[in-house]
Each structure stands twice: as C-alpha cells, then as structure tokens.
Write an enzyme that holds these catalytic residues in place. Structure first.
Site, PDB file in Angstrom:
ATOM      1  N   TYR A  93      -6.495  50.450  72.746  1.00  0.00           N
ATOM      2  CA  TYR A  93      -7.209  49.695  73.796  1.00  0.00           C
ATOM      3  C   TYR A  93      -7.774  50.659  74.845  1.00  0.00           C
ATOM      4  CZ  TYR A  93      -7.707  47.222  78.263  1.00  0.00           C
ATOM      5  OH  TYR A  93      -8.178  46.762  79.478  1.00  0.00           O
TER       6      TYR A  93
ATOM      7  N   THR B 129     -15.806  45.338  69.758  1.00  0.00           N
ATOM      8  CA  THR B 129     -16.186  44.669  71.020  1.00  0.00           C
ATOM      9  C   THR B 129     -16.322  45.664  72.167  1.00  0.00           C
ATOM     10  OG1 THR B 129     -15.239  42.543  70.409  1.00  0.00           O
ATOM     11  CG2 THR B 129     -15.414  43.001  72.760  1.00  0.00           C
TER      12      THR B 129
ATOM     13  N   THR C 137     -10.467  49.853  83.202  1.00  0.00           N
ATOM     14  CA  THR C 137      -9.017  49.809  83.465  1.00  0.00           C
ATOM     15  C   THR C 137      -8.481  51.172  83.901  1.00  0.00           C
ATOM     16  OG1 THR C 137      -6.899  49.555  82.343  1.00  0.00           O
ATOM     17  CG2 THR C 137      -8.732  50.148  80.951  1.00  0.00           C
ATOM     18  N   ASP C 138      -7.361  51.148  84.612  1.00  0.00           N
ATOM     19  CA  ASP C 138      -6.695  52.415  84.969  1.00  0.00           C
ATOM     20  C   ASP C 138      -6.038  53.061  83.749  1.00  0.00           C
ATOM     21  OD1 ASP C 138      -4.607  50.592  84.635  1.00  0.00           O
ATOM     22  OD2 ASP C 138      -3.673  50.959  86.588  1.00  0.00           O
ATOM     23  N   GLU C 139      -5.929  52.294  82.643  1.00  0.00           N
ATOM     24  CA  GLU C 139      -5.243  52.838  81.460  1.00  0.00           C
ATOM     25  C   GLU C 139      -6.007  54.005  80.836  1.00  0.00           C
ATOM     26  OE1 GLU C 139      -3.392  50.050  78.836  1.00  0.00           O
ATOM     27  OE2 GLU C 139      -3.330  48.499  80.366  1.00  0.00           O
TER      28      GLU C 139
ATOM     29  N   ASP D 230      10.839  49.341  72.336  1.00  0.00           N
ATOM     30  CA  ASP D 230       9.691  49.697  73.181  1.00  0.00           C
ATOM     31  C   ASP D 230       8.380  49.633  72.401  1.00  0.00           C
ATOM     32  OD1 ASP D 230       8.472  50.368  75.514  1.00  0.00           O
ATOM     33  OD2 ASP D 230       9.343  52.386  75.672  1.00  0.00           O
ATOM     34  N   ARG D 231       7.281  49.345  73.123  1.00  0.00           N
ATOM     35  CA  ARG D 231       5.932  49.370  72.547  1.00  0.00           C
ATOM     36  C   ARG D 231       5.611  50.801  72.124  1.00  0.00           C
ATOM     37  NH1 ARG D 231       1.647  47.798  76.979  1.00  0.00           N
ATOM     38  NH2 ARG D 231       1.611  45.708  76.116  1.00  0.00           N
TER      39      ARG D 231
ATOM     40  N   LYS E 120     -11.714  51.512  75.848  1.00  0.00           N
ATOM     41  CA  LYS E 120     -12.291  51.327  77.188  1.00  0.00           C
ATOM     42  C   LYS E 120     -12.831  52.673  77.702  1.00  0.00           C
ATOM     43  CE  LYS E 120     -12.308  47.998  79.407  1.00  0.00           C
ATOM     44  NZ  LYS E 120     -13.240  46.835  79.466  1.00  0.00           N
TER      45      LYS E 120
ATOM     46  N   ARG F  55       3.820  49.655  86.924  1.00  0.00           N
ATOM     47  CA  ARG F  55       2.397  49.307  87.010  1.00  0.00           C
ATOM     48  C   ARG F  55       2.061  48.961  88.451  1.00  0.00           C
ATOM     49  NH1 ARG F  55       2.948  51.369  82.766  1.00  0.00           N
ATOM     50  NH2 ARG F  55       2.570  50.518  80.708  1.00  0.00           N
TER      51      ARG F  55
ATOM     52  N   ALA G 227     -14.139  41.679  76.598  1.00  0.00           N
ATOM     53  CA  ALA G 227     -13.427  42.771  75.923  1.00  0.00           C
ATOM     54  C   ALA G 227     -12.307  42.210  75.073  1.00  0.00           C
ATOM     55  CB  ALA G 227     -12.822  43.727  76.965  1.00  0.00           C
TER      56      ALA G 227
ATOM     57  N   HIS H 126       4.027  53.657  74.632  1.00  0.00           N
ATOM     58  CA  HIS H 126       4.031  52.913  75.901  1.00  0.00           C
ATOM     59  C   HIS H 126       3.923  53.851  77.108  1.00  0.00           C
ATOM     60  CE1 HIS H 126       5.991  49.166  77.969  1.00  0.00           C
ATOM     61  NE2 HIS H 126       4.759  49.395  78.358  1.00  0.00           N
TER      62      HIS H 126
ATOM     63  N   LEU I 194     -15.832  33.092  73.175  1.00  0.00           N
ATOM     64  CA  LEU I 194     -14.678  32.179  73.083  1.00  0.00           C
ATOM     65  C   LEU I 194     -13.679  32.650  72.017  1.00  0.00           C
ATOM     66  CD1 LEU I 194     -16.469  28.684  73.361  1.00  0.00           C
ATOM     67  CD2 LEU I 194     -15.399  30.019  75.194  1.00  0.00           C
TER      68      LEU I 194
HETATM   69  P1  NAD Z   1      -9.337  38.398  78.425  1.00  0.00           P
HETATM   70  O1  NAD Z   1      -9.003  38.951  77.082  1.00  0.00           O
HETATM   71  O2  NAD Z   1      -8.419  37.390  79.015  1.00  0.00           O
HETATM   72  O3  NAD Z   1     -10.793  37.747  78.403  1.00  0.00           O
HETATM   73  C1  NAD Z   1     -11.858  38.377  77.747  1.00  0.00           C
HETATM   74  C2  NAD Z   1     -13.009  37.400  77.600  1.00  0.00           C
HETATM   75  O4  NAD Z   1     -14.035  38.065  76.858  1.00  0.00           O
HETATM   76  C3  NAD Z   1     -12.661  36.115  76.829  1.00  0.00           C
HETATM   77  O5  NAD Z   1     -13.249  34.992  77.466  1.00  0.00           O
HETATM   78  C4  NAD Z   1     -13.282  36.347  75.445  1.00  0.00           C
HETATM   79  O6  NAD Z   1     -13.654  35.144  74.791  1.00  0.00           O
HETATM   80  C5  NAD Z   1     -14.486  37.212  75.805  1.00  0.00           C
HETATM   81  N1  NAD Z   1     -14.931  38.051  74.691  1.00  0.00           N
HETATM   82  C6  NAD Z   1     -14.162  38.869  73.920  1.00  0.00           C
HETATM   83  N2  NAD Z   1     -14.918  39.473  72.998  1.00  0.00           N
HETATM   84  C7  NAD Z   1     -16.198  39.051  73.190  1.00  0.00           C
HETATM   85  C8  NAD Z   1     -17.441  39.339  72.561  1.00  0.00           C
HETATM   86  N3  NAD Z   1     -17.515  40.192  71.524  1.00  0.00           N
HETATM   87  N4  NAD Z   1     -18.566  38.752  73.039  1.00  0.00           N
HETATM   88  C9  NAD Z   1     -18.492  37.882  74.076  1.00  0.00           C
HETATM   89  N5  NAD Z   1     -17.334  37.564  74.699  1.00  0.00           N
HETATM   90  C10 NAD Z   1     -16.199  38.147  74.267  1.00  0.00           C
HETATM   91  O7  NAD Z   1      -9.511  39.673  79.361  1.00  0.00           O
HETATM   92  P2  NAD Z   1      -9.110  39.922  80.895  1.00  0.00           P
HETATM   93  O8  NAD Z   1      -7.688  40.272  80.953  1.00  0.00           O
HETATM   94  O9  NAD Z   1      -9.633  38.846  81.733  1.00  0.00           O
HETATM   95  O10 NAD Z   1      -9.928  41.271  81.154  1.00  0.00           O
HETATM   96  C11 NAD Z   1     -11.294  41.251  81.506  1.00  0.00           C
HETATM   97  C12 NAD Z   1     -11.783  42.685  81.645  1.00  0.00           C
HETATM   98  O11 NAD Z   1     -11.005  43.379  82.623  1.00  0.00           O
HETATM   99  C13 NAD Z   1     -11.664  43.498  80.346  1.00  0.00           C
HETATM  100  O12 NAD Z   1     -12.806  44.313  80.234  1.00  0.00           O
HETATM  101  C14 NAD Z   1     -10.419  44.344  80.557  1.00  0.00           C
HETATM  102  O13 NAD Z   1     -10.493  45.550  79.843  1.00  0.00           O
HETATM  103  C15 NAD Z   1     -10.459  44.573  82.061  1.00  0.00           C
HETATM  104  N6  NAD Z   1      -9.157  44.795  82.679  1.00  0.00           N
HETATM  105  C16 NAD Z   1      -8.177  43.836  82.597  1.00  0.00           C
HETATM  106  C17 NAD Z   1      -6.955  44.037  83.241  1.00  0.00           C
HETATM  107  C18 NAD Z   1      -5.879  42.982  83.222  1.00  0.00           C
HETATM  108  O14 NAD Z   1      -4.843  43.170  83.858  1.00  0.00           O
HETATM  109  N7  NAD Z   1      -6.051  41.866  82.569  1.00  0.00           N
HETATM  110  C19 NAD Z   1      -6.719  45.232  83.922  1.00  0.00           C
HETATM  111  C20 NAD Z   1      -7.728  46.193  83.964  1.00  0.00           C
HETATM  112  C21 NAD Z   1      -8.948  45.963  83.360  1.00  0.00           C
END
Ligand code: NAD
Length: 349
Positions: free
Chosen positions: A153, A95, A127-129, A297-298, A157, A217, A78, A301, A33
């Site tokens: 990030y 993490t 991720t594709d990143e 810009d980030r 990953k 993207r 994550a 980026h 959380l």
């Molecule tokens: P998010 O940040 O919205 O959610 C992450 C969740 O993980 C949260 O509920 C958080 O409380 C929990 N969390 C974080 N650290 C933790 C820990 N140490 N122990 C237990 N729980 C923990 O992430 P998201 O955007 O839903 O992404 C989920 C996954 O998908 C990630 O692994 C991310 O790298 C991958 N991903 C996301 C996207 C995207 O567009 N959002 C794209 C590609 C890959």
C-alpha cells in the site's frame, strides 16, 4: 470541483464539509463504489452530481473536467487498506499507481494541452506511510524525509506521489500533495481499526490487536483533515507538499483501551444501548476490554509514525481543532451508535 473516491471514508466527509463551507461550488463525485457496490453516503444530498466510474477511465475524467469546466480535482480514490495490500497487491498497483497516472493524463489534456490555461489545481491525498517507520526517539516525519515505504500500500502511494510531482515539474500541472496520518471519524468502512473495534465490541466479537500493540500512530480527526485540504486548495503553493497530522501520537493498545472505556461509559450513561446491542459485554455490565485478543503481528508492520506538520501551521495557519483523541472519539462513537443500519449493511455483507 471533481472529487474522486467521495462515496466513502475521508472523501465522503470532505464532500459534506465542502458543501457546507462552499455552498455555491458545484461538486461532482467520481467513484467506482468498491466493496459496497451501492451508494450509501451522499445519496439524497443536494448539489452533488454522482458519476459511477473508475479513475482509470481517462476519457471519462477528461470529458468531466472539460464539459463541466471544472478547475479543481481532489483525489481521494484509492485502495487504502494495508492488510488487503498484503493479501492482494495487484489492485493497489492498478488503482493507486495506474489510476492516479490516468487522472494526471486527463488533467493535463483538459487543463494544459487543450484547455484555456486558466489556474487549476490537482490535489493528491496521500499518507505518512510513504516515509516508512520510526524508532521511539526519532524525530517526526517532515516533508523532506526520504521516502521508505514498507507495505505494498505505502509503496503504491509513494509511486503515485512521485508521478504527481513529475507532472508538476515536467509539464507545469498545478499540483499539491498532502501526506496525512491515520484518520478517524464517521463513514469509515468497518475494516479500519476504530470502526472495526467499535462494531466488533457491539457484537461481542474479539478485538484483534497485532503483536504487542505498541505500534504508534498519529491520529487525525477527519474534520481537521478536511479543513487542512481546504487551506491547501485556497492558499497552498502549487508544486508543494504538506504534512497533516492531529498531534495525537498513541499506541494501538492505548487506542483500544480508549475505545473500550468509551463504549463502557456510553452504555452506563444510556440504558437504551443495552436493549439495542444485546450481545455487547457492556450490555451485561462486563468490561468491553474483555474482548481484547492479541494476534500474530502484521507482516512488515511499521512500528511508529509521527508527523511534523509545522509547515502547514506556519505557512497556512492550520491548527488541529480536535487535538484531543478522547473528545474526537466520543463524537465518532456517538455517530456509529446512532447509525447502526449504515455499518450493519457492511458487517453482514
Ligand atoms: P476508502 O478505501 O475508505 O475509500 C476509497 C474510495 O475510493 C471508495 O469510495 C472507493 O469506492 C473509491 N475507489 C477505489 N478505487 C477506485 C477507482 N479505481 N475508481 C474510482 N473510485 C475508486 O479510503 P479512505 O480511508 O477514505 O482514504 C482516502 C484517501 O486518503 C486514500 O487516498 C488514502 O490513501 C488516503 N489516506 C487515508 C488514511 C486513513 O487513515 N484512512 C490516512 C492517510 C491517507
């Protein structure tokens, strides 16, 4: 199955998807959380056991896998926001790298060292990143594209992907990895581009566009992502990687224009919205695009990501069912308009 990070974003959508698609499965969600600090998204759902804990707690994970005889772990947890990785990379190391390694050690102990040796699956969501950035005419990323992560990030990953691979090759842990593109849909924390822009627009706050807005993207609706993971868990080969995309390459500027047009259209069709979101330009008949604001810009980026998902299409029969961004966005916008209380909590936090 054990789902890490199921209390927000993609993980929440996945738990909801799995509950419907596999109603007899027992689901345990492990989540620390972060940010929100309270349960919001799965509270009240039947058949879900929630454990408030950290993926770095190896003993806890090992106990959960063993005591509840779980054979599947789907790992979403994550630190996931690139901007946060630039301002504070340490949490990403902890993490994404240390945490994923801790899960791998727990799974190895429970399933290989002291377990029954029964079939099991450790699915890692990535991720594709990790593949870096593309020029305008470069071919899309495939599963064999060399890793070249550019942000802390993406690097964290990438490191976690390598550890998952190593536990498969060295110890025989039955793993799969999916590298997916940008997700959109319900339950996304309003720091990610689409919910940030929707909620900013409704509060008449600027819509900050990095650089010239021409970063491209591929956009994947989260429901398609969940279906892809289901296919991988059901039919995917252990030790394999699959790219998952939505087939929707768009520049950030085009995304912002779609968001603005979608909000203007929603206010025209539903006069009640002007009363609910009084500050929004659309409530006064002013174009939402008037809030666009170009910002510096980030750092680092990446210019373009594009994903070739022909492997999962060919081998597992995956097809993005919500391949049209306008269609996927309109249901996403409807969800954020309906669930104002949900995101207002975070916006005011
Ligand atoms: P998010 O940040 O919205 O959610 C992450 C969740 O993980 C949260 O509920 C958080 O409380 C929990 N969390 C974080 N650290 C933790 C820990 N140490 N122990 C237990 N729980 C923990 O992430 P998201 O955007 O839903 O992404 C989920 C996954 O998908 C990630 O692994 C991310 O790298 C991958 N991903 C996301 C996207 C995207 O567009 N959002 C794209 C590609 C890959």
């Amino acid at each position: 199955l054990l789902v890490t990070g199921g209390e927000r974003g993609i993980g929440t959508n996945f738990v909801r998807y799995w509950r419907n698609a596999h109603p007899n499965d027992e689901i345990t969600v492990l989540d620390a959380l972060t940010y929100a600090g309270r349960r919001e998204n799965l509270a009240g759902m039947d058949g879900i056991t929630f454990v408030h804990g950290n993926i770095c707690d190896q003993a806890l994970v090992e106990m959960l896998l063993r005591d509840r005889a779980m054979d599947t772990l789907v790992h979403f947890a994550a630190e996931s926001h690139v901007d946060r990785s630039i301002s504070g990379p340490d949490a990403f190391i902890e993490t994404n790298i240390v945490g994923t390694h801790s899960l791998l050690k727990a799974a190895k102990r429970a399933w290989l060292d002291t377990g029954s040796g029964k079939p099991h699956r450790f699915h890692h969501v990535s991720t594709d990143e990790v593949y870096g950035t593309l020029g305008p005419d470069d071919p899309a990323f495939t599963e064999t594209t060399a890793y070249a992560p550019n942000s802390p990030y993406a690097a964290s990953k990438a490191a976690s992907d390598h550890m998952v691979r190593a536990y498969s090759r060295t110890f025989g842990l039955q793993t799969t990895i999916s590298n997916c593109s940008n997700n959109y849909g319900p339950y996304q924390f309003p720091e990610k581009l689409i919910p940030l822009f929707i909620t900013n627009a409704l509060h008449a706050k600027p819509l900050p566009i990095y650089g010239d807005g021409q970063n491209v993207r591929d956009w994947l609706h989260v429901d398609d992502h969940c279906r892809a993971i289901d296919l991988i868990l059901g039919k995917g080969q252990a030790g394999t990687v699959y790219n998952v995309g939505g087939g929707q390459e768009m520049s950030n500027l085009a995304i912002v224009e779609s968001i603005c047009a979608g909000i203007d259209d929603a206010f025209t069709r539903d006069p009640n919205l002007a009363g609910r979101f009084k500050a929004a330009p659309a409530a006064r008949g002013v174009a939402t695009s008037s809030l666009k604001s170009f910002v510096t810009d980030r750092l680092g980026h990446d210019r373009r990501y594009a994903i070739d998902c022909s492997k999962i299409e060919r081998e597992l029969g995956y097809r993005a069912q919500i391949g049209d961004f306008i269609e996927g966005f309109s249901t996403t916008l409807a969800w954020y308009l309906k669930n104002q209380d949900w995101w207002l909590n975070f916006k005011q936090a």
